[in-house]
Design a protein around this motif. Sequence first.
Motif, PDB file in Angstrom:
ATOM      1  N   ARG A  96     -14.064 -16.662  -1.893  1.00  0.00           N
ATOM      2  CA  ARG A  96     -14.146 -15.538  -0.960  1.00  0.00           C
ATOM      3  C   ARG A  96     -12.798 -15.201  -0.346  1.00  0.00           C
ATOM      4  NH1 ARG A  96     -18.632 -16.394   3.352  1.00  0.00           N
ATOM      5  NH2 ARG A  96     -18.104 -14.227   3.800  1.00  0.00           N
ATOM      6  N   VAL A  97     -11.906 -16.176  -0.282  1.00  0.00           N
ATOM      7  CA  VAL A  97     -10.567 -15.908   0.254  1.00  0.00           C
ATOM      8  C   VAL A  97      -9.804 -14.978  -0.683  1.00  0.00           C
ATOM      9  CG1 VAL A  97      -8.352 -16.936   0.882  1.00  0.00           C
ATOM     10  CG2 VAL A  97     -10.489 -18.070   1.537  1.00  0.00           C
ATOM     11  N   ASP A  98      -9.829 -15.271  -1.983  1.00  0.00           N
ATOM     12  CA  ASP A  98      -9.184 -14.388  -2.958  1.00  0.00           C
ATOM     13  C   ASP A  98      -9.756 -12.980  -2.881  1.00  0.00           C
ATOM     14  OD1 ASP A  98      -7.915 -16.679  -3.750  1.00  0.00           O
ATOM     15  OD2 ASP A  98      -8.541 -16.579  -5.851  1.00  0.00           O
ATOM     16  N   GLU A  99     -11.075 -12.911  -2.769  1.00  0.00           N
ATOM     17  CA  GLU A  99     -11.736 -11.604  -2.717  1.00  0.00           C
ATOM     18  C   GLU A  99     -11.313 -10.812  -1.489  1.00  0.00           C
ATOM     19  OE1 GLU A  99     -15.795 -12.761  -2.835  1.00  0.00           O
ATOM     20  OE2 GLU A  99     -15.785 -13.239  -4.984  1.00  0.00           O
ATOM     21  N   LYS A 100     -11.159 -11.497  -0.344  1.00  0.00           N
ATOM     22  CA  LYS A 100     -10.760 -10.820   0.886  1.00  0.00           C
ATOM     23  C   LYS A 100      -9.329 -10.300   0.788  1.00  0.00           C
ATOM     24  CE  LYS A 100     -12.883 -10.354   3.978  1.00  0.00           C
ATOM     25  NZ  LYS A 100     -13.704  -9.191   4.450  1.00  0.00           N
ATOM     26  N   ILE A 101      -8.441 -11.094   0.215  1.00  0.00           N
ATOM     27  CA  ILE A 101      -7.051 -10.657   0.036  1.00  0.00           C
ATOM     28  C   ILE A 101      -6.991  -9.436  -0.877  1.00  0.00           C
ATOM     29  CG2 ILE A 101      -4.817 -11.317  -0.934  1.00  0.00           C
ATOM     30  CD1 ILE A 101      -5.543 -14.239  -0.088  1.00  0.00           C
ATOM     31  N   GLU A 102      -7.706  -9.489  -1.987  1.00  0.00           N
ATOM     32  CA  GLU A 102      -7.728  -8.375  -2.933  1.00  0.00           C
ATOM     33  C   GLU A 102      -8.336  -7.128  -2.293  1.00  0.00           C
ATOM     34  OE1 GLU A 102      -9.898 -10.048  -6.150  1.00  0.00           O
ATOM     35  OE2 GLU A 102      -8.299 -11.450  -6.698  1.00  0.00           O
ATOM     36  N   GLU A 103      -9.354  -7.318  -1.461  1.00  0.00           N
ATOM     37  CA  GLU A 103      -9.999  -6.187  -0.777  1.00  0.00           C
ATOM     38  C   GLU A 103      -9.004  -5.424   0.078  1.00  0.00           C
ATOM     39  OE1 GLU A 103     -12.961  -5.621   3.045  1.00  0.00           O
ATOM     40  OE2 GLU A 103     -13.296  -7.359   1.740  1.00  0.00           O
ATOM     41  N   TYR A 104      -8.198  -6.136   0.846  1.00  0.00           N
ATOM     42  CA  TYR A 104      -7.249  -5.454   1.729  1.00  0.00           C
ATOM     43  C   TYR A 104      -6.074  -4.864   0.970  1.00  0.00           C
ATOM     44  CZ  TYR A 104      -9.827  -6.689   5.879  1.00  0.00           C
ATOM     45  OH  TYR A 104     -10.813  -6.771   6.842  1.00  0.00           O
TER      46      TYR A 104
END
Length: 202
Positions: A96-104
């Motif tokens: 979920r950390v990777d996903e959050k970084i990619e989201e922003y």
Amino acid sequence: MPKVEIDPKDIKIPNNVLKSKLGFGRAEDIPKEFRRTVERAYEELLNVARPVVLWRDFDVDNPLSFDSMKLTGELAEKHLSGSKIITVFLATLGKRVDEKIEEYFRKGEDLLAFFIDGIASEMVEYALRKVDAELRMKRSNLEGSFRISPGYGDLPLSLNKKIVEIFKEEVDVDVFEDSYVLVPRKTITAFVGWREKNEKQT
């Protein structure tokens, strides 16, 4: 094998380390104009990070080999030779950390994504340090080596593949076959060797 789940709020990253990682190493404090974004990045990370540290002990054969894994090169020889036991570590913050970084990054909030990325890199490191330190305290009768990781010096990055196989039943971590980069990205691996105290390194 031991699996330690850590509340991300319990992982303390020193302020000077955080400043340096985020590009403010020479400043006395994080500049006021960036402070709110850094705080928001920390909050976002705390919401998605699920720090987990796994470790497993192996009896060592000579030369440095165990469980079909052989540690070669000057770095392993310097820090691990003479070890009777080697502990293999894997620490991760989860996907979920990777996903959050990619989201922003997709949203164009590059600075926020950059700060989350930087804080996350230190969080997984300090999660591993926390477990490593606790293990050293419990093993007061043994001397633990300097902790080394694949990719440091001449220690092959390809060892990541073997480490992921060790822990594959316990955690959702993978490795790229061509580069041996770990996924999720905020994942690290390491080795620590143990010998009897006052025993000379061979």
